[in-house]
Design a protein around this motif. Sequence first.
Motif, mmCIF file in Angstrom:
data_model
loop_
_atom_site.group_PDB
_atom_site.id
_atom_site.type_symbol
_atom_site.label_atom_id
_atom_site.label_comp_id
_atom_site.label_asym_id
_atom_site.label_seq_id
_atom_site.Cartn_x
_atom_site.Cartn_y
_atom_site.Cartn_z
ATOM 1 N N HIS A 3 30.281 32.347 25.870
ATOM 2 C CA HIS A 3 28.850 32.635 25.846
ATOM 3 C C HIS A 3 28.525 33.899 25.065
ATOM 4 C CE1 HIS A 3 28.551 29.481 28.733
ATOM 5 N NE2 HIS A 3 29.330 30.128 29.581
ATOM 6 N N GLY A 4 29.476 34.834 24.957
ATOM 7 C CA GLY A 4 29.259 36.032 24.182
ATOM 8 C C GLY A 4 28.536 37.138 24.925
ATOM 9 N N ARG A 5 28.211 36.952 26.193
ATOM 10 C CA ARG A 5 27.566 38.008 26.965
ATOM 11 C C ARG A 5 28.656 38.876 27.573
ATOM 12 N NH1 ARG A 5 24.229 33.491 29.652
ATOM 13 N NH2 ARG A 5 26.053 33.589 30.970
ATOM 14 N N ALA A 6 28.379 40.168 27.750
ATOM 15 C CA ALA A 6 29.380 41.112 28.250
ATOM 16 C C ALA A 6 29.936 40.699 29.608
ATOM 17 C CB ALA A 6 28.785 42.509 28.331
ATOM 18 N N HIS A 7 29.121 40.138 30.486
ATOM 19 C CA HIS A 7 29.626 39.778 31.805
ATOM 20 C C HIS A 7 30.453 38.499 31.783
ATOM 21 C CE1 HIS A 7 25.750 37.645 31.669
ATOM 22 N NE2 HIS A 7 26.348 36.750 32.420
ATOM 23 N N ASP A 8 30.584 37.875 30.642
ATOM 24 C CA ASP A 8 31.424 36.683 30.501
ATOM 25 C C ASP A 8 32.821 37.034 29.998
ATOM 26 O OD1 ASP A 8 28.721 34.648 29.273
ATOM 27 O OD2 ASP A 8 29.485 34.861 31.305
ATOM 28 N N LYS A 9 33.106 38.291 29.832
ATOM 29 C CA LYS A 9 34.388 38.713 29.287
ATOM 30 C C LYS A 9 35.423 38.871 30.390
ATOM 31 C CE LYS A 9 32.504 39.060 25.251
ATOM 32 N NZ LYS A 9 32.704 38.037 24.260
ATOM 33 N N LEU A 10 36.681 38.699 30.037
ATOM 34 C CA LEU A 10 37.770 38.860 30.997
ATOM 35 C C LEU A 10 37.770 40.246 31.622
ATOM 36 C CD1 LEU A 10 40.809 37.091 29.358
ATOM 37 C CD2 LEU A 10 39.992 36.759 31.667
ATOM 38 N N CYS A 11 37.316 41.228 30.886
ATOM 39 C CA CYS A 11 37.305 42.606 31.372
ATOM 40 C C CYS A 11 36.485 42.754 32.653
ATOM 41 C CB CYS A 11 36.715 43.536 30.318
ATOM 42 S SG CYS A 11 37.520 43.439 28.723
ATOM 43 N N THR A 12 35.527 41.872 32.868
ATOM 44 C CA THR A 12 34.637 42.006 34.015
ATOM 45 C C THR A 12 34.958 41.045 35.149
ATOM 46 O OG1 THR A 12 33.034 40.457 33.086
ATOM 47 C CG2 THR A 12 32.760 42.777 32.516
ATOM 48 N N ILE A 13 35.946 40.163 34.961
ATOM 49 C CA ILE A 13 36.305 39.184 35.985
ATOM 50 C C ILE A 13 37.271 39.825 36.979
ATOM 51 C CG2 ILE A 13 37.476 36.987 36.411
ATOM 52 C CD1 ILE A 13 36.506 36.094 33.654
ATOM 53 N N GLU A 14 37.016 39.616 38.258
ATOM 54 C CA GLU A 14 37.870 40.198 39.285
ATOM 55 C C GLU A 14 38.843 39.190 39.890
ATOM 56 O OE1 GLU A 14 35.468 42.279 42.106
ATOM 57 O OE2 GLU A 14 34.509 43.480 40.557
ATOM 58 N N ASP A 15 38.605 37.906 39.719
ATOM 59 C CA ASP A 15 39.464 36.869 40.288
ATOM 60 C C ASP A 15 40.742 36.749 39.455
ATOM 61 O OD1 ASP A 15 40.330 34.593 41.775
ATOM 62 O OD2 ASP A 15 39.487 33.306 40.217
ATOM 63 N N THR A 16 41.877 37.088 40.059
ATOM 64 C CA THR A 16 43.138 37.088 39.311
ATOM 65 C C THR A 16 43.563 35.696 38.855
ATOM 66 O OG1 THR A 16 44.396 37.050 41.378
ATOM 67 C CG2 THR A 16 43.996 39.201 40.377
ATOM 68 N N GLY A 17 43.189 34.662 39.599
ATOM 69 C CA GLY A 17 43.515 33.299 39.183
ATOM 70 C C GLY A 17 42.811 32.926 37.896
ATOM 71 N N THR A 18 41.544 33.283 37.793
ATOM 72 C CA THR A 18 40.774 33.011 36.580
ATOM 73 C C THR A 18 41.335 33.797 35.409
ATOM 74 O OG1 THR A 18 38.784 32.604 37.882
ATOM 75 C CG2 THR A 18 38.467 33.091 35.544
ATOM 76 N N ILE A 19 41.658 35.046 35.650
ATOM 77 C CA ILE A 19 42.227 35.886 34.590
ATOM 78 C C ILE A 19 43.540 35.288 34.100
ATOM 79 C CG2 ILE A 19 43.278 38.128 34.085
ATOM 80 C CD1 ILE A 19 41.163 39.369 35.937
ATOM 81 N N SER A 20 44.389 34.871 35.019
ATOM 82 C CA SER A 20 45.685 34.298 34.643
ATOM 83 C C SER A 20 45.525 33.058 33.783
ATOM 84 C CB SER A 20 46.493 33.955 35.887
ATOM 85 O OG SER A 20 46.846 35.118 36.573
ATOM 86 N N SER A 21 44.591 32.190 34.156
ATOM 87 C CA SER A 21 44.422 30.956 33.388
ATOM 88 C C SER A 21 43.853 31.218 32.001
ATOM 89 C CB SER A 21 43.543 29.959 34.149
ATOM 90 O OG SER A 21 42.215 30.415 34.230
ATOM 91 N N LEU A 22 42.985 32.204 31.869
ATOM 92 C CA LEU A 22 42.382 32.497 30.567
ATOM 93 C C LEU A 22 43.266 33.366 29.685
ATOM 94 C CD1 LEU A 22 38.708 33.120 31.717
ATOM 95 C CD2 LEU A 22 39.587 31.133 30.506
ATOM 96 N N SER A 23 44.253 34.016 30.282
ATOM 97 C CA SER A 23 45.105 34.897 29.487
ATOM 98 C C SER A 23 46.469 34.278 29.171
ATOM 99 C CB SER A 23 45.288 36.236 30.198
ATOM 100 O OG SER A 23 45.918 36.056 31.447
ATOM 101 N N ALA A 24 46.670 33.013 29.551
ATOM 102 C CA ALA A 24 47.932 32.345 29.230
ATOM 103 C C ALA A 24 48.105 32.285 27.716
ATOM 104 C CB ALA A 24 47.938 30.941 29.830
#
Length: 57
Positions: free
Chosen positions: A3-24
Amino acid sequence: MRHGRAHDKLCTIEDTGTISSLSAHATVSCSKCGVKAHDPADVCDPVQLPEAHTFGD
């Protein structure tokens, strides 16, 4: 996550499961917080990660 909005970035996500899946298979990291992601659009300030084969044996 494209989406390109700042709150859609990995930097702002707190759920580690979501971060793990997006950073594979990360190709970039954020120069602000260090989170790694596969897609440069998923971090605020992407910096290309060196490829594994460039490190040598």
